[in-house]
Design an enzyme around this catalytic site. Structure first.
Site, PDB file in Angstrom:
ATOM      1  N   SER A   2     -12.869  -2.979   1.218  1.00 53.06           N
ATOM      2  CA  SER A   2     -13.174  -2.279   2.472  1.00 53.06           C
ATOM      3  C   SER A   2     -14.620  -1.837   2.456  1.00 53.06           C
ATOM      4  O   SER A   2     -15.054  -1.193   1.491  1.00 53.06           O
ATOM      5  CB  SER A   2     -12.291  -1.036   2.624  1.00 53.06           C
ATOM      6  N   ARG A  20       0.868  -1.192   0.000  1.00 51.97           N
ATOM      7  CA  ARG A  20       0.000   0.000   0.000  1.00 51.97           C
ATOM      8  C   ARG A  20       0.896   1.230   0.000  1.00 51.97           C
ATOM      9  O   ARG A  20       1.308   1.717   1.051  1.00 51.97           O
ATOM     10  CB  ARG A  20      -0.915  -0.017   1.218  1.00 51.97           C
ATOM     11  N   LYS A  61      -4.132   6.473   8.185  1.00 51.27           N
ATOM     12  CA  LYS A  61      -4.994   6.748   7.016  1.00 51.27           C
ATOM     13  C   LYS A  61      -5.649   8.103   7.221  1.00 51.27           C
ATOM     14  O   LYS A  61      -6.481   8.261   8.124  1.00 51.27           O
ATOM     15  CB  LYS A  61      -6.051   5.645   6.883  1.00 51.27           C
TER      16      LYS A  61
HETATM   17  N1  3NM Z   1      -7.768   1.313   6.197  1.00 48.66           N
HETATM   18  P1  3NM Z   1      -2.839   1.082  11.415  1.00 48.66           P
HETATM   19  S1  3NM Z   1      -7.758   2.053   8.621  1.00 48.66           S
HETATM   20  C1  3NM Z   1      -5.372   1.292   5.558  1.00 48.66           C
HETATM   21  O1  3NM Z   1     -10.726   1.879   8.076  1.00 48.66           O
HETATM   22  C2  3NM Z   1      -6.445   1.494   6.531  1.00 48.66           C
HETATM   23  O2  3NM Z   1     -10.531   1.001   6.114  1.00 48.66           O
HETATM   24  C3  3NM Z   1      -8.582   1.576   7.213  1.00 48.66           C
HETATM   25  O3  3NM Z   1      -3.225   1.325   9.898  1.00 48.66           O
HETATM   26  C4  3NM Z   1     -10.057   1.486   7.128  1.00 48.66           C
HETATM   27  O4  3NM Z   1      -2.735  -0.385  11.608  1.00 48.66           O
HETATM   28  C5  3NM Z   1      -6.274   1.911   7.850  1.00 48.66           C
HETATM   29  O5  3NM Z   1      -1.474   1.755  11.547  1.00 48.66           O
HETATM   30  C6  3NM Z   1      -4.969   2.185   8.523  1.00 48.66           C
HETATM   31  O6  3NM Z   1      -3.858   1.750  12.268  1.00 48.66           O
HETATM   32  C7  3NM Z   1      -4.486   1.029   9.364  1.00 48.66           C
END
Ligand code: 3NM
Length: 218
Positions: free
Chosen positions: A118, A47, A147
Site C-alpha cells: 500500500s 485480513r 479501516k
Molecule cells: N486499506 P472497503 S482502505 C484495507 O487506503 C484498506 O490503504 C485501505 O474496505 C487503504 O472496501 C481499506 O470496505 C478498507 O472500503 C477497504
C-alpha cells in the site's frame, strides 16, 4: 517493458476480495468466501484486523480453512501483514502497508511470492518498486469505514497521478469501492479494485462479486 510476471499479476487484480472474520456480519467467513468465488473474484486476501479480530491459533485455523477454499478453486491466497503466517501456510503472497513489516524484508524472506504494498505517495511507490513489489494498493479512493487508520480520501486522481509519473506496475484501487464507482477506478488507470464491505457485507455475496466483474468489463 511489460514482462510476463506483470501480465500475470494484472490478470489477478480485477476483483480482489479482502476480508477477515470481523467483516462477515457474524457469518462463517468460509461460506462468504465460497460465495464470493462463485461470483467470480480473481484474488483473495486474508485480513484479520480490527475489533474482535481472531488472534493466535484461532487466526491460524481460520486462515487454513480459507486457504483450502482458495486452493480448491485456484484463487491465490494472500496474507495481510503477517509474514510468519504466510510462511507457515506457504501462502501465495503477502500484502503490507507503510506501517507494517518493510516490503524489502518480505521480498527477501518470501521470494518468488506475490508482494503487494500500500502506498500513498510517489516516493513510497518508488521505494516499493525498489523493494520488489508486484503491485501497488492505492487508497482510500473513496471514504471507507473498514479501516480505522485510513489516510485522507485520495480520489481516483491518485491513480492518474501515479500513471502520469510513469509508474507501470499493476495498481489496485482500494477504499469505499462499490460496483457503481468501480468503473471510474479502472478508467483512472487501475488494473483492478480491492473490496471489503461491498462484497463481504452484502446480503447476496455472489451477486455483489458478479456486479464488480461486470463493472470491470472482465
Ligand atoms: N486499506 P472497503 S482502505 C484495507 O487506503 C484498506 O490503504 C485501505 O474496505 C487503504 O472496501 C481499506 O470496505 C478498507 O472500503 C477497504
Amino acid at each position: 517493458m511489460i514482462d510476463k510476471r506483470t501480465e500475470q499479476i494484472k490478470e489477478l487484480l480485477p476483483v480482489y476480495f479482502i476480508m477477515g472474520s470481523p467483516n462477515c456480519n457474524g457469518r462463517d467467513p468460509v461460506n462468504v468466501l465460497e460465495e464470493a468465488i462463485e461470483g467470480g473474484i480473481t484474488l483473495f486476501q486474508f485480513r484479520e484486523k480490527g475489533e474482535k479480530a481472531l488472534t493466535g491459533n484461532e487466526k491460524v485455523r481460520l486462515a487454513e480453512r480459507l486457504q483450502r477454499v482458495c486452493q480448491e478453486n485456484h484463487i491465490p491466497f494472500i496474507v495481510n501483514d503477517d509474514l510468519d503466517l504466510a510462511i507457515e501456510l506457504d501462502a501465495d503472497g503477502v500484502h503490507v502497508g507503510q506501517d507494517d513489516l518493510e516490503a524489502g524484508i518480505v521480498r527477501e524472506k518470501f521470494s518468488n511470492k506475490i508482494l503487494g504494498v500500500s502506498t500513498h505517495t510517489i516516493e513510497e511507490a518508488a521505494q516499493a518498486i525498489k523493494d520488489g513489489a508486484d503491485y501497488l494498493g492505492l487508497g482510500p479512493i473513496y471514504p471507507t469505514s473498514s479501516k480505522d487508520d485510513a489516510e485522507e480520501v485520495a480520489g481516483t486522481e491518485i491513480i492518474e497521478r501515479f500513471r502520469d509519473h510513469g509508474i507501470t506496475l499493476p495498481i489496485v484501487g482500494i477504499g469505499g469501492i462499490t460496483s457503481e464507482n468501480a468503473e471510474q477506478v479502472i478508467q483512472a488507470g487501475a488494473d483492478g479494485v480491492a473490496v471489503i464491505s461491498a462484497i463481504a457485507s452484502s446480503p447476496n455475496v455472489e451477486e455483489a462479486a458478479k456486479s464488480f466483474l461486470r463493472a470491470n468489463n472482465k
